[in-house]
Design a protein around this motif. Structure first.
Motif, PDB file in Angstrom:
ATOM      1  N   ARG B  78       0.835  -1.197   0.000  1.00  0.00           N
ATOM      2  CA  ARG B  78       0.000   0.000   0.000  1.00  0.00           C
ATOM      3  C   ARG B  78       0.876   1.257   0.000  1.00  0.00           C
ATOM      4  O   ARG B  78       1.981   1.278   0.558  1.00  0.00           O
ATOM      5  CB  ARG B  78      -0.916   0.034   1.228  1.00  0.00           C
ATOM      6  N   ASN B  79       0.344   2.325  -0.588  1.00  0.00           N
ATOM      7  CA  ASN B  79       1.013   3.617  -0.626  1.00  0.00           C
ATOM      8  C   ASN B  79       0.785   4.340   0.699  1.00  0.00           C
ATOM      9  O   ASN B  79      -0.307   4.830   0.975  1.00  0.00           O
ATOM     10  CB  ASN B  79       0.446   4.420  -1.806  1.00  0.00           C
ATOM     11  N   THR B  80       1.836   4.425   1.510  1.00  0.00           N
ATOM     12  CA  THR B  80       1.663   4.997   2.857  1.00  0.00           C
ATOM     13  C   THR B  80       1.641   6.521   2.850  1.00  0.00           C
ATOM     14  O   THR B  80       1.462   7.140   3.882  1.00  0.00           O
ATOM     15  CB  THR B  80       2.796   4.522   3.788  1.00  0.00           C
ATOM     16  N   LYS B  81       1.819   7.130   1.674  1.00  0.00           N
ATOM     17  CA  LYS B  81       1.841   8.592   1.610  1.00  0.00           C
ATOM     18  C   LYS B  81       0.444   9.202   1.502  1.00  0.00           C
ATOM     19  O   LYS B  81       0.276  10.411   1.634  1.00  0.00           O
ATOM     20  CB  LYS B  81       2.677   9.040   0.398  1.00  0.00           C
ATOM     21  N   VAL B  82      -0.546   8.370   1.188  1.00  0.00           N
ATOM     22  CA  VAL B  82      -1.916   8.870   1.031  1.00  0.00           C
ATOM     23  C   VAL B  82      -2.814   8.224   2.068  1.00  0.00           C
ATOM     24  O   VAL B  82      -2.822   7.000   2.220  1.00  0.00           O
ATOM     25  CB  VAL B  82      -2.457   8.562  -0.389  1.00  0.00           C
ATOM     26  N   VAL B  83      -3.564   9.050   2.787  1.00  0.00           N
ATOM     27  CA  VAL B  83      -4.475   8.530   3.810  1.00  0.00           C
ATOM     28  C   VAL B  83      -5.893   8.965   3.486  1.00  0.00           C
ATOM     29  O   VAL B  83      -6.157  10.149   3.259  1.00  0.00           O
ATOM     30  CB  VAL B  83      -4.070   9.037   5.214  1.00  0.00           C
ATOM     31  N   CYS B  84      -6.795   8.005   3.454  1.00  0.00           N
ATOM     32  CA  CYS B  84      -8.194   8.301   3.172  1.00  0.00           C
ATOM     33  C   CYS B  84      -8.971   8.274   4.493  1.00  0.00           C
ATOM     34  O   CYS B  84      -8.968   7.266   5.209  1.00  0.00           O
ATOM     35  CB  CYS B  84      -8.732   7.249   2.206  1.00  0.00           C
ATOM     36  N   VAL B 140      -4.138  13.822   2.285  1.00  0.00           N
ATOM     37  CA  VAL B 140      -5.239  13.261   3.074  1.00  0.00           C
ATOM     38  C   VAL B 140      -6.517  13.438   2.268  1.00  0.00           C
ATOM     39  O   VAL B 140      -6.879  14.563   1.905  1.00  0.00           O
ATOM     40  CB  VAL B 140      -5.357  13.968   4.444  1.00  0.00           C
ATOM     41  N   ILE B 141      -7.165  12.321   1.952  1.00  0.00           N
ATOM     42  CA  ILE B 141      -8.422  12.385   1.185  1.00  0.00           C
ATOM     43  C   ILE B 141      -9.596  12.269   2.149  1.00  0.00           C
ATOM     44  O   ILE B 141      -9.696  11.301   2.900  1.00  0.00           O
ATOM     45  CB  ILE B 141      -8.515  11.220   0.171  1.00  0.00           C
ATOM     46  N   MET B 142     -10.477  13.253   2.131  1.00  0.00           N
ATOM     47  CA  MET B 142     -11.656  13.205   2.988  1.00  0.00           C
ATOM     48  C   MET B 142     -12.748  12.391   2.298  1.00  0.00           C
ATOM     49  O   MET B 142     -13.210  12.774   1.230  1.00  0.00           O
ATOM     50  CB  MET B 142     -12.182  14.623   3.235  1.00  0.00           C
ATOM     51  N   ALA B 143     -13.145  11.296   2.911  1.00  0.00           N
ATOM     52  CA  ALA B 143     -14.224  10.484   2.341  1.00  0.00           C
ATOM     53  C   ALA B 143     -15.344  10.330   3.359  1.00  0.00           C
ATOM     54  O   ALA B 143     -15.872   9.248   3.576  1.00  0.00           O
ATOM     55  CB  ALA B 143     -13.691   9.125   1.901  1.00  0.00           C
ATOM     56  N   VAL B 168      -4.834  18.384   1.192  1.00  0.00           N
ATOM     57  CA  VAL B 168      -6.101  17.816   1.663  1.00  0.00           C
ATOM     58  C   VAL B 168      -7.114  17.849   0.527  1.00  0.00           C
ATOM     59  O   VAL B 168      -7.407  18.920  -0.013  1.00  0.00           O
ATOM     60  CB  VAL B 168      -6.659  18.585   2.883  1.00  0.00           C
ATOM     61  N   THR B 169      -7.619  16.676   0.135  1.00  0.00           N
ATOM     62  CA  THR B 169      -8.604  16.617  -0.938  1.00  0.00           C
ATOM     63  C   THR B 169      -9.891  15.998  -0.407  1.00  0.00           C
ATOM     64  O   THR B 169      -9.925  15.502   0.710  1.00  0.00           O
ATOM     65  CB  THR B 169      -8.091  15.739  -2.099  1.00  0.00           C
ATOM     66  N   ARG B 170     -10.921  16.057  -1.205  1.00  0.00           N
ATOM     67  CA  ARG B 170     -12.108  15.302  -0.790  1.00  0.00           C
ATOM     68  C   ARG B 170     -12.690  14.602  -2.000  1.00  0.00           C
ATOM     69  O   ARG B 170     -12.427  14.998  -3.142  1.00  0.00           O
ATOM     70  CB  ARG B 170     -13.149  16.215  -0.147  1.00  0.00           C
TER      71      ARG B 170
END
Lengths: 199, 199
Positions: B78-84, B140-143, B168-170
Motif C-alpha cells: 500500500r502507498n503509505t503517503k496517502v491517507v483516506c 489526506v483524502i476526505m471520504a 487535503v482533498t475530498r
C-alpha cells in the motif's frame, strides 16, 4: 469476501442467518453489536442462552412457558371444555388480545405443508387427539391461518376428531383470506370468534 | 404485556433494542431463536461474545482488526503517503470495493454532529493529526459521507491539517448528495476518487 476480522465476519454471518435479515442489515447489526458497551453485548448473548434454557412447552397445550404449565393452563378461571387450536404461540397471543376467548389452547407448532415437507406427524396433532380422547372437551375451535396450509390442517384435524363426537368449529371468515393470524386486528378476531361455524 | 415466559420476553426486548428492528420483527427473531436447535442458538450467543473479545481497533488507522494492525495497514504494497479518512469501518469496505485506492485509511468512528452532541473530541481526529504530524503523509483524502455532518467534519479536519502543509482533498461530488457512503455503487465511488478536488 472476508474483509473484516473473522470474528466480525462470523457475527455478520450469524445475523444474516436470521429470517428476514439480509446481508446489509446483518452488517449493520453486527457493527452495532461491536460498538455497544461490552456488558450490553454479553447480556444480549446471555439472554439468548437463558431463553433457550428457560423456555419450555406447556405439558398440556404446548404453548411456551417457563414452568410445567403455561399462563393460560394455570389459570383456573378458564373454561376447560373449549380448546382453541393455533399454529404457533403467536396465535395464542393474537387470540388472547381479542379478550373474547376464555377456553384453553392447543399449539400445533406448525401446519401441514406438502411443499415444506411437513406432514401430520411433524406437528402436534397426536397430542391434541390424546387430549380430546381423555374426555372433558366439548368443542375444538380451529384457529389455523386462513390460507391453504392452515385450511388443510384444520380439515385434516377435523376429520380425526369426528369419531370422538366433539364439536369442531373454525374461526369465521372475518379473518382476511391469505393473511397471517398474527397480523389480524383485534376487532376482526373478535368477530371471527363470534361467528365461528361448525365444520 | 408480559404474556410469554419472561426469558422469552427478555429476548424479544433485546432484539427490539437493535437499530431498525421493531417489536414485531423482534418477536419473530426471538421465536426463531427458540425454535432452532440448542447448539445453533448457543453458537450465535458465543459468536457475539467472541466478536466482542476478538475485534479491536488497528493501532495505526483504527479500522477493525483482530490483531494489532488491520489487513490494509499490514499490506506492505500500500502507498503509505496517502491517507483516506472515512467515518467508520464500513467506509473502508466501500472504498476498497472500488479497487481504485491503494493508500491507507483513517477511521474516525463518527462525525461531528451538534444535534447528536458529538464534538471533535468524541471522534478520532486527534489520532489523525498525530499521524500527519509524524510526517511521511503527502495527501489526506476526505471520504466522509456527503451530508451536512460529513461536510462539517471534513472542513473542520481540513482546517486543522492546513498548518502541516499536507494536501487535503475530498471525494468529488460524483457521490450523491445526502446519501450514505456505504450504499454508493462501485462505479460512482471510482469516479468520485478520480475527480477528488483540493480543499
Amino acid at each position: 469476501m472476508d474483509f473484516f476480522p473473522s470474528a466480525l465476519e462470523n457475527l455478520i454471518d450469524k445475523f444474516a442467518m436470521l429470517p428476514g435479515i439480509g446481508r446489509k442489515t446483518a452488517q449493520r447489526l453486527a457493527f452495532y453489536m461491536i460498538a455497544i458497551p461490552d456488558e450490553d453485548a454479553i447480556s444480549f448473548a446471555d439472554t439468548i442462552k437463558a431463553a433457550k434454557r428457560g423456555v419450555k412447552c406447556c405439558t398440556v397445550c404446548l404453548n411456551l412457558t417457563d414452568g410445567d404449565l403455561c399462563s393460560v393452563c394455570k389459570d383456573t378461571r378458564r373454561n376447560t371444555k373449549v380448546v382453541c387450536v393455533v399454529p404457533d404461540p403467536k396465535g395464542v397471543l393474537a387470540i388472547e388480545r381479542s379478550h373474547e376467548f376464555d377456553g384453553l389452547y392447543h399449539v400445533l407448532h406448525g401446519v401441514i405443508s406438502p411443499i415444506g415437507n411437513i406432514g401430520p406427524d411433524d406437528i402436534k396433532i397426536k397430542e391434541l387427539i390424546a387430549r380430546v380422547s381423555d374426555g372433558g372437551i366439548d368443542e375444538v375451535i380451529m384457529a389455523t391461518n386462513p390460507d391453504t396450509e392452515g385450511e388443510t390442517t384444520a380439515r385434516y384435524i377435523s376429520r380425526l376428531l369426528h369419531p370422538f363426537g366433539v364439536k369442531v368449529t373454525r374461526l369465521a371468515y372475518g379473518i382476511p383470506v391469505g393473511g397471517s393470524l398474527e397480523f389480524v386486528d383485534d376487532a376482526t378476531l373478535m368477530r371471527a370468534l363470534e361467528g365461528r361455524m361448525e365444520m
